[in-house]
Design a protein around this motif. Structure first.
Motif, mmCIF file in Angstrom:
data_model
loop_
_atom_site.group_PDB
_atom_site.id
_atom_site.type_symbol
_atom_site.label_atom_id
_atom_site.label_comp_id
_atom_site.label_asym_id
_atom_site.label_seq_id
_atom_site.Cartn_x
_atom_site.Cartn_y
_atom_site.Cartn_z
ATOM 1 N N VAL A 61 0.856 -1.190 0.000
ATOM 2 C CA VAL A 61 0.000 0.000 0.000
ATOM 3 C C VAL A 61 0.892 1.240 0.000
ATOM 4 C CG1 VAL A 61 -1.734 1.290 1.298
ATOM 5 C CG2 VAL A 61 -1.802 -1.214 1.257
ATOM 6 N N PRO A 62 0.649 2.215 -0.893
ATOM 7 C CA PRO A 62 1.496 3.416 -0.928
ATOM 8 C C PRO A 62 1.523 4.128 0.421
ATOM 9 C CG PRO A 62 0.110 3.321 -2.879
ATOM 10 C CD PRO A 62 -0.371 2.229 -1.962
ATOM 11 N N GLN A 63 2.678 4.689 0.760
ATOM 12 C CA GLN A 63 2.793 5.456 1.994
ATOM 13 C C GLN A 63 2.019 6.764 1.872
ATOM 14 O OE1 GLN A 63 6.795 5.983 3.569
ATOM 15 N NE2 GLN A 63 7.495 4.096 2.580
ATOM 16 N N PRO A 64 1.448 7.254 2.982
ATOM 17 C CA PRO A 64 0.781 8.555 2.936
ATOM 18 C C PRO A 64 1.789 9.678 2.695
ATOM 19 C CG PRO A 64 0.899 7.738 5.191
ATOM 20 C CD PRO A 64 1.353 6.625 4.302
ATOM 21 N N ALA A 65 1.334 10.743 2.085
ATOM 22 C CA ALA A 65 2.211 11.884 1.817
ATOM 23 C C ALA A 65 2.486 12.687 3.085
ATOM 24 C CB ALA A 65 1.589 12.790 0.754
ATOM 25 N N GLU A 66 1.582 12.592 4.072
ATOM 26 C CA GLU A 66 1.755 13.347 5.316
ATOM 27 C C GLU A 66 2.532 12.503 6.334
ATOM 28 O OE1 GLU A 66 -1.443 12.454 4.238
ATOM 29 O OE2 GLU A 66 -1.523 14.181 2.887
ATOM 30 N N GLY A 67 3.189 13.185 7.266
ATOM 31 C CA GLY A 67 3.868 12.498 8.366
ATOM 32 C C GLY A 67 5.269 12.025 8.061
ATOM 33 N N VAL A 68 5.848 12.506 6.957
ATOM 34 C CA VAL A 68 7.209 12.099 6.614
ATOM 35 C C VAL A 68 8.205 12.810 7.532
ATOM 36 C CG1 VAL A 68 8.995 12.114 4.835
ATOM 37 C CG2 VAL A 68 6.608 11.674 4.208
ATOM 38 N N THR A 69 9.067 12.034 8.187
ATOM 39 C CA THR A 69 10.195 12.588 8.938
ATOM 40 C C THR A 69 11.449 11.836 8.535
ATOM 41 O OG1 THR A 69 9.626 11.133 10.802
ATOM 42 C CG2 THR A 69 8.907 13.426 10.944
ATOM 43 N N LEU A 70 12.582 12.485 8.677
ATOM 44 C CA LEU A 70 13.848 11.917 8.212
ATOM 45 C C LEU A 70 14.742 11.554 9.389
ATOM 46 C CD1 LEU A 70 14.619 14.275 5.188
ATOM 47 C CD2 LEU A 70 13.431 12.071 5.197
ATOM 48 N N ALA A 71 15.516 10.491 9.208
ATOM 49 C CA ALA A 71 16.391 9.969 10.266
ATOM 50 C C ALA A 71 17.791 9.742 9.711
ATOM 51 C CB ALA A 71 15.811 8.681 10.834
ATOM 52 N N PRO A 72 18.524 10.813 9.411
ATOM 53 C CA PRO A 72 19.889 10.629 8.908
ATOM 54 C C PRO A 72 20.794 10.035 9.987
ATOM 55 C CG PRO A 72 19.489 12.936 9.407
ATOM 56 C CD PRO A 72 18.169 12.235 9.547
ATOM 57 N N LYS A 73 21.936 9.525 9.545
ATOM 58 C CA LYS A 73 22.911 8.956 10.478
ATOM 59 C C LYS A 73 23.263 9.965 11.569
ATOM 60 C CE LYS A 73 27.565 6.930 10.613
ATOM 61 N NZ LYS A 73 28.754 6.566 9.817
ATOM 62 N N ILE A 74 23.334 9.486 12.817
ATOM 63 C CA ILE A 74 23.712 10.340 13.946
ATOM 64 C C ILE A 74 25.224 10.540 13.922
ATOM 65 C CG2 ILE A 74 23.737 10.570 16.456
ATOM 66 C CD1 ILE A 74 20.955 10.737 15.371
ATOM 67 N N THR A 75 25.664 11.787 13.884
ATOM 68 C CA THR A 75 27.092 12.089 13.871
ATOM 69 C C THR A 75 27.612 12.260 15.290
ATOM 70 O OG1 THR A 75 26.779 14.489 13.799
ATOM 71 C CG2 THR A 75 26.762 13.310 11.680
ATOM 72 N N VAL A 76 28.918 12.282 15.416
ATOM 73 C CA VAL A 76 29.533 12.526 16.721
ATOM 74 C C VAL A 76 29.119 13.903 17.246
ATOM 75 C CG1 VAL A 76 31.738 12.857 17.908
ATOM 76 C CG2 VAL A 76 31.469 10.979 16.285
ATOM 77 N N GLU A 77 28.997 14.873 16.358
ATOM 78 C CA GLU A 77 28.570 16.217 16.771
ATOM 79 C C GLU A 77 27.138 16.192 17.312
ATOM 80 O OE1 GLU A 77 30.122 15.527 13.872
ATOM 81 O OE2 GLU A 77 32.055 16.360 14.526
ATOM 82 N N ASP A 78 26.269 15.402 16.673
ATOM 83 C CA ASP A 78 24.885 15.281 17.153
ATOM 84 C C ASP A 78 24.836 14.709 18.566
ATOM 85 O OD1 ASP A 78 23.882 16.108 14.652
ATOM 86 O OD2 ASP A 78 23.802 14.043 13.903
ATOM 87 N N ALA A 79 25.818 13.892 18.916
ATOM 88 C CA ALA A 79 25.810 13.179 20.196
ATOM 89 C C ALA A 79 26.399 13.997 21.339
ATOM 90 C CB ALA A 79 26.591 11.867 20.058
ATOM 91 N N GLN A 80 26.831 15.217 21.063
ATOM 92 C CA GLN A 80 27.361 16.064 22.138
ATOM 93 C C GLN A 80 26.214 16.617 22.971
ATOM 94 O OE1 GLN A 80 29.733 19.407 20.924
ATOM 95 N NE2 GLN A 80 30.311 19.943 23.017
ATOM 96 N N VAL A 81 26.283 16.418 24.277
ATOM 97 C CA VAL A 81 25.241 16.908 25.182
ATOM 98 C C VAL A 81 25.404 18.410 25.382
ATOM 99 C CG1 VAL A 81 24.421 16.841 27.566
ATOM 100 C CG2 VAL A 81 24.909 14.712 26.348
ATOM 101 N N ARG A 82 24.291 19.114 25.267
ATOM 102 C CA ARG A 82 24.264 20.559 25.527
ATOM 103 C C ARG A 82 23.544 20.774 26.849
ATOM 104 N NH1 ARG A 82 24.783 19.274 20.528
ATOM 105 N NH2 ARG A 82 25.915 20.600 19.049
ATOM 106 N N TRP A 83 24.287 21.207 27.833
ATOM 107 C CA TRP A 83 23.748 21.263 29.196
ATOM 108 C C TRP A 83 22.738 22.373 29.384
ATOM 109 C CZ3 TRP A 83 24.367 16.943 31.540
ATOM 110 C CH2 TRP A 83 25.487 16.156 31.259
ATOM 111 N N SER A 84 22.642 23.300 28.422
ATOM 112 C CA SER A 84 21.595 24.317 28.489
ATOM 113 C C SER A 84 20.234 23.758 28.079
ATOM 114 C CB SER A 84 21.955 25.503 27.586
ATOM 115 O OG SER A 84 22.159 25.065 26.254
ATOM 116 N N ASP A 85 20.215 22.560 27.476
ATOM 117 C CA ASP A 85 18.946 21.904 27.141
ATOM 118 C C ASP A 85 18.254 21.421 28.415
ATOM 119 O OD1 ASP A 85 19.348 22.254 24.441
ATOM 120 O OD2 ASP A 85 20.056 20.207 24.076
ATOM 121 N N PRO A 86 16.933 21.214 28.357
ATOM 122 C CA PRO A 86 16.236 20.649 29.518
ATOM 123 C C PRO A 86 16.729 19.233 29.827
ATOM 124 C CG PRO A 86 14.681 21.584 27.944
ATOM 125 C CD PRO A 86 16.014 21.563 27.264
ATOM 126 N N ALA A 87 16.542 18.822 31.079
ATOM 127 C CA ALA A 87 17.024 17.504 31.513
ATOM 128 C C ALA A 87 16.410 16.368 30.700
ATOM 129 C CB ALA A 87 16.723 17.313 33.001
#
Length: 310
Positions: free
Chosen positions: A192-218
């Motif tokens: 069955v064809p996928q719906p056009a709505e609700g598309v989100t992307l999941a690119p490879k997580i980089t080392v930079e993406d994995a750095q914790v930013r302590w100003s973010d909420p817990a």
């Protein structure tokens, strides 16, 4: 059906096992990525899928690129009816997609069209999804955009790392992929064809993406740590060196620490965030094995007001 299975990492092995165990299909060959250097000696090691196929006496194909003519010629000789795929790790050209009469069918670890791409489980955990799942779909030339055969759902538990969740999905998804092969073979299952709505992307997580930013909420810090465990590993800086964060939990009743500020007691290590504190349970200093955060803190003798991060 005669099948050629394509997959590479450990997470693909349960699906391969399910298809080998099927009394309705024959796994005629396996396609996997070439041997890769691993360990301290950097010696070449076969992929987990290649090792499992060799144990089962199944022919293993390891093309450098799936567009290589030698590989395509062998694939045409085998003449598979269908090619099931789990985390193969390379883009399939049209010349390969056209070989099996019933196409290449991918087991993808998300509820498509959500989280199309290389790291759906990591992104699901980092986004705070409460429910995710797996989908089987017919591969087209677009990114995870083909029509869907079947889905299953899986709860994302509050303490799940991406590794925990991926392990559960790998075993549940193995049954889904085997059932999809059955349904394609007997004509009871149609994509069955996928719906056009609700598309989100999941690119490879980089080392930079994995750095914790302590100003973010817990809660965001917690999701980054869980989503990046076991790979690539959430991290921060301590005294100019990288410190991997293996396990941390939000502490809702502590708000007295500034973002990144450390507070170490006899058995506990807390860090401030943009909201309330998190407690570090396990960390991994650079060049060392994972250890309890309290043991690490005693060893480094944290000073009053000392900070993690930049």
């Amino acid at each position: 059906m005669k099948l050629v299975f394509a997959g590479t990492p450990e997470v693909a092995v349960p699906a391969l096992d399910a298809l080998i165990a099927s009394d309705r299909h024959e796994v005629a060959a396996v396609v996997t990525r070439p041997d890769a250097p691993a360990g301290r000696g950097r010696r070449l090691v076969a992929s987990p899928v290649a090792e499992r196929a060799e144990e089962a006496g199944i022919e293993v194909l390891k093309p450098a690129r799936p567009r290589d003519e030698d590989f395509l010629a062998r694939l045409r000789e085998i003449a598979p009816d269908c090619c099931p795929v789990v985390a193969y790790g390379a883009l399939l050209p049209k010349s390969a997609l056209d070989v099996p009469a019933r196409g290449w069918v991918n087991l993808h670890f998300s509820l498509l069209p959500a989280w199309r791409g290389a790291a759906p489980v990591q992104h699901s955990v980092m986004a705070g999804d409460e429910v995710t799942g797996a989908s089987t779909f017919l591969i087209e030339e677009g990114l995870d955009s083909g029509p869907v055969y079947g889905v299953l759902t899986e709860e994302v538990r509050p303490t799940d790392t991406s590794g925990d969740l991926l392990t559960r999905l790998a075993f549940a998804g193995a049954g889904l992929l085997a059932a999809t092969m059955d349904g394609i073979e007997d004509g009871t299952l149609h994509a069955v064809p996928q719906p056009a709505e609700g598309v989100t992307l999941a690119p490879k997580i980089t080392v930079e993406d994995a750095q914790v930013r302590w100003s973010d909420p817990a809660l965001r810090v917690d999701r980054v740590v869980r989503g990046c465990t076991p790979a690539p590993g959430a991290w921060t800086l301590f005294r100019g060196e990288r410190l991997k964060l293996v396990q941390a939990v939000p502490i809702l009743d502590r708000t007295d620490l500034a973002p990144g500020e450390l507070s170490a007691g006899k058995n506990n290590v807390y860090v401030g965030t943009g909201s309330h504190a998190v407690e570090l349970l396990w960390v991994q200093p650079q060049g060392k094995k994972p250890m309890r955060a309290a043991d690490w803190a005693r060893g480094v003798r944290i000073a009053h007001g000392e900070l993690l991060g930049l």
